[in-house]
Design a protein around this motif. Structure first.
Motif, PDB file in Angstrom:
ATOM      1  N   ILE A 115       0.951  -0.957   0.060  1.00  0.00           N
ATOM      2  CA  ILE A 115      -0.080   0.091  -0.147  1.00  0.00           C
ATOM      3  C   ILE A 115       0.891   1.225   0.066  1.00  0.00           C
ATOM      4  CG2 ILE A 115      -1.676   1.465   1.516  1.00  0.00           C
ATOM      5  CD1 ILE A 115      -2.839  -1.489   2.415  1.00  0.00           C
ATOM      6  N   ALA A 118       2.624   1.563  -3.338  1.00  0.00           N
ATOM      7  CA  ALA A 118       1.808   1.774  -4.408  1.00  0.00           C
ATOM      8  C   ALA A 118       1.551   3.600  -4.482  1.00  0.00           C
ATOM      9  CB  ALA A 118       0.036   1.188  -4.364  1.00  0.00           C
ATOM     10  N   ARG A 119       2.073   4.212  -3.556  1.00  0.00           N
ATOM     11  CA  ARG A 119       1.807   5.717  -3.693  1.00  0.00           C
ATOM     12  C   ARG A 119       2.912   6.259  -4.583  1.00  0.00           C
ATOM     13  NH1 ARG A 119      -0.275   8.064   0.841  1.00  0.00           N
ATOM     14  NH2 ARG A 119       0.998   9.875   1.228  1.00  0.00           N
ATOM     15  N   LEU A 141      -6.092  -3.934   0.095  1.00  0.00           N
ATOM     16  CA  LEU A 141      -5.638  -2.983  -1.223  1.00  0.00           C
ATOM     17  C   LEU A 141      -6.999  -2.287  -1.637  1.00  0.00           C
ATOM     18  CD1 LEU A 141      -3.729  -5.183  -3.338  1.00  0.00           C
ATOM     19  CD2 LEU A 141      -2.815  -3.388  -1.600  1.00  0.00           C
ATOM     20  N   ASP A 142      -7.990  -3.019  -1.536  1.00  0.00           N
ATOM     21  CA  ASP A 142      -9.355  -2.233  -1.966  1.00  0.00           C
ATOM     22  C   ASP A 142      -9.775  -1.008  -0.951  1.00  0.00           C
ATOM     23  OD1 ASP A 142     -11.718  -1.918  -3.547  1.00  0.00           O
ATOM     24  OD2 ASP A 142     -12.719  -2.764  -1.665  1.00  0.00           O
ATOM     25  N   ASN A 144      -7.747   0.605   0.945  1.00  0.00           N
ATOM     26  CA  ASN A 144      -6.614   1.899   0.951  1.00  0.00           C
ATOM     27  C   ASN A 144      -6.422   2.219  -0.489  1.00  0.00           C
ATOM     28  OD1 ASN A 144      -5.762   1.941   3.951  1.00  0.00           O
ATOM     29  ND2 ASN A 144      -6.006  -0.307   3.260  1.00  0.00           N
ATOM     30  N   SER A 145      -7.341   2.188  -1.362  1.00  0.00           N
ATOM     31  CA  SER A 145      -6.898   2.163  -2.751  1.00  0.00           C
ATOM     32  C   SER A 145      -6.993   3.977  -2.952  1.00  0.00           C
ATOM     33  CB  SER A 145      -7.946   1.854  -3.636  1.00  0.00           C
ATOM     34  OG  SER A 145      -9.264   2.182  -3.385  1.00  0.00           O
ATOM     35  N   SER A 146      -7.450   4.729  -2.100  1.00  0.00           N
ATOM     36  CA  SER A 146      -7.353   6.316  -2.280  1.00  0.00           C
ATOM     37  C   SER A 146      -6.047   6.862  -2.150  1.00  0.00           C
ATOM     38  CB  SER A 146      -8.454   6.764  -1.320  1.00  0.00           C
ATOM     39  OG  SER A 146      -8.048   6.607  -0.051  1.00  0.00           O
ATOM     40  N   PHE A 148      -3.153   5.209  -3.337  1.00  0.00           N
ATOM     41  CA  PHE A 148      -2.580   5.044  -4.451  1.00  0.00           C
ATOM     42  C   PHE A 148      -2.216   6.153  -5.368  1.00  0.00           C
ATOM     43  CE2 PHE A 148      -4.024   0.508  -4.261  1.00  0.00           C
ATOM     44  CZ  PHE A 148      -3.777   0.136  -2.948  1.00  0.00           C
ATOM     45  N   THR A 152      -0.847   3.944 -10.788  1.00  0.00           N
ATOM     46  CA  THR A 152       0.002   2.785 -10.127  1.00  0.00           C
ATOM     47  C   THR A 152      -0.993   1.536 -10.392  1.00  0.00           C
ATOM     48  OG1 THR A 152       1.038   3.997  -8.761  1.00  0.00           O
ATOM     49  CG2 THR A 152       1.039   1.598  -8.193  1.00  0.00           C
ATOM     50  N   VAL A 154      -1.778  -2.267  -9.118  1.00  0.00           N
ATOM     51  CA  VAL A 154      -1.373  -3.202  -8.055  1.00  0.00           C
ATOM     52  C   VAL A 154      -1.962  -4.574  -8.186  1.00  0.00           C
ATOM     53  CG1 VAL A 154      -1.300  -3.438  -5.491  1.00  0.00           C
ATOM     54  CG2 VAL A 154      -1.320  -1.064  -6.373  1.00  0.00           C
ATOM     55  N   ASN A 155      -1.116  -5.531  -8.161  1.00  0.00           N
ATOM     56  CA  ASN A 155      -1.589  -6.972  -8.376  1.00  0.00           C
ATOM     57  C   ASN A 155      -1.435  -7.869  -7.156  1.00  0.00           C
ATOM     58  OD1 ASN A 155      -2.211  -6.483 -11.262  1.00  0.00           O
ATOM     59  ND2 ASN A 155      -0.218  -6.065 -11.413  1.00  0.00           N
TER      60      ASN A 155
END
Length: 301
Positions: A115, A118-119, A141-142, A144-146, A148, A152, A154-155
């Protein structure tokens, strides 16, 4: 042994879940330390810094288990993961080394480190083994996606260290990312991964042996790669040695030759310890202790 329940000390003080195996939400607040260095003005007089009591911060919400068996330790947050996360955040704040990179994490667990990456990264691959751990990582991940970077990718991918991955001539085309499988495009991106990360993966000799077998293949794959690995020494009383020993750490050190201790041999892992005391503690409320180490490791071909 796999059914023995273990608990990360990070979760000490967390209230027990309302139901067995019910996940718990923790909020990790990363605060940037203010600059308190004194300086002199043009006349040589001391300038007293103004303390910034409202230093910038951001929060990462992590779903995790409070206890787990050994097979599902990836459902918990562990100390070395927090220290490695602070190291990555410090790099992000003080350099551009991780900006625009493709990264691969082994044993990603809850996904906290990914996470943060991903920034700034171009692509982040978070890998682990087991549907429950992978699904929990994807959930985090979902949530905290805001945080990213908008570009980016992310997988979350399945990676069993006991497998022969990567095998270039046996790559399927995965069309269902919810199954956490690898696509041809994924393999091409991982070739370009310049950094590998791993935290709290040194606790079982069998897994450590499998980890370094995997690392030999991955670090020979595509471009040159640097591994940043965080670990915590865990001590047990050994009946064979009749003393307290850190067997997992001993197994780890049998694979990694410390940089500067001699001529580098081909096809060997060479590492140097990162000075943890030079990394600011962006995350309050936990004690790093003296048994956490960070290593920068390269594979000499």
């Amino acid at each position: 042994m796999e059914e023995i329940e273990v608990m990360s000390e990070i979760h000490l003080g967390c209230p027990p879940p309302a139901a067995t195996n019910e996940p718990f939400l923790s909020r990790f607040i990363f605060s940037f330390p203010s600059n308190d260095h004194s300086s002199l003005d043009n006349d040589g007089d001391l300038l007293l810094p103004r303390r910034n009591y409202s230093s910038p911060s951001f929060t990462v919400t992590i779903q995790h288990s409070i206890t787990s068996n050994l097979r599902h330790v990836g459902l918990q947050v562990w100390k070395a993961q927090l220290v490695l996360s602070e190291f990555v955040l410090h790099k992000i704040c003080t350099s551009s080394e991780f900006h625009g990179i493709v990264s691969l994490e082994l044993g990603a667990g809850t996904g906290l480190l990914g996470i943060l990456l991903a920034r700034v990264a171009k692509a982040v691959f978070l890998t682990d083994h087991g549907d429950a751990i992978l699904a929990n990582c994807a959930k985090n991940l979902d949530m905290n996606s805001s945080l990213f970077h908008p570009h980016t990718v992310v997988n979350v991918r399945e990676l069993n260290w006991m497998s022969d991955w990567p095998i270039e001539d046996n790559r399927g085309d995965c069309r269902d990312p919810e199954n956490f499988c690898w696509s041809k495009q994924d393999f091409e991106q991982v070739k370009c991964a310049s950094f590998i990360f791993a935290a709290d993966v040194i606790y079982s000799d069998d897994l450590t042996i499998a980890l370094f077998s995997m690392l030999r293949r991955v670090m020979s794959f595509g471009c040159d790669k640097v591994l940043y690995l965080g670990l915590e020494k865990r001590y047990n009383f050994s009946l064979d040695d009749l003393k307290v020993v850190a067997n997992g750490y001993t197994c780890f050190r049998s694979y990694v030759k410390e940089d500067g201790t001699g001529e580098q041999e081909k096809r060997s892992f060479v590492g140097k310890r990162v000075d943890v005391t030079q990394i600011p503690q962006y995350l309050k409320g936990y004690d790093r202790g003296e048994d956490v180490e960070l290593w920068e490791i390269r594979y000499v071909l």
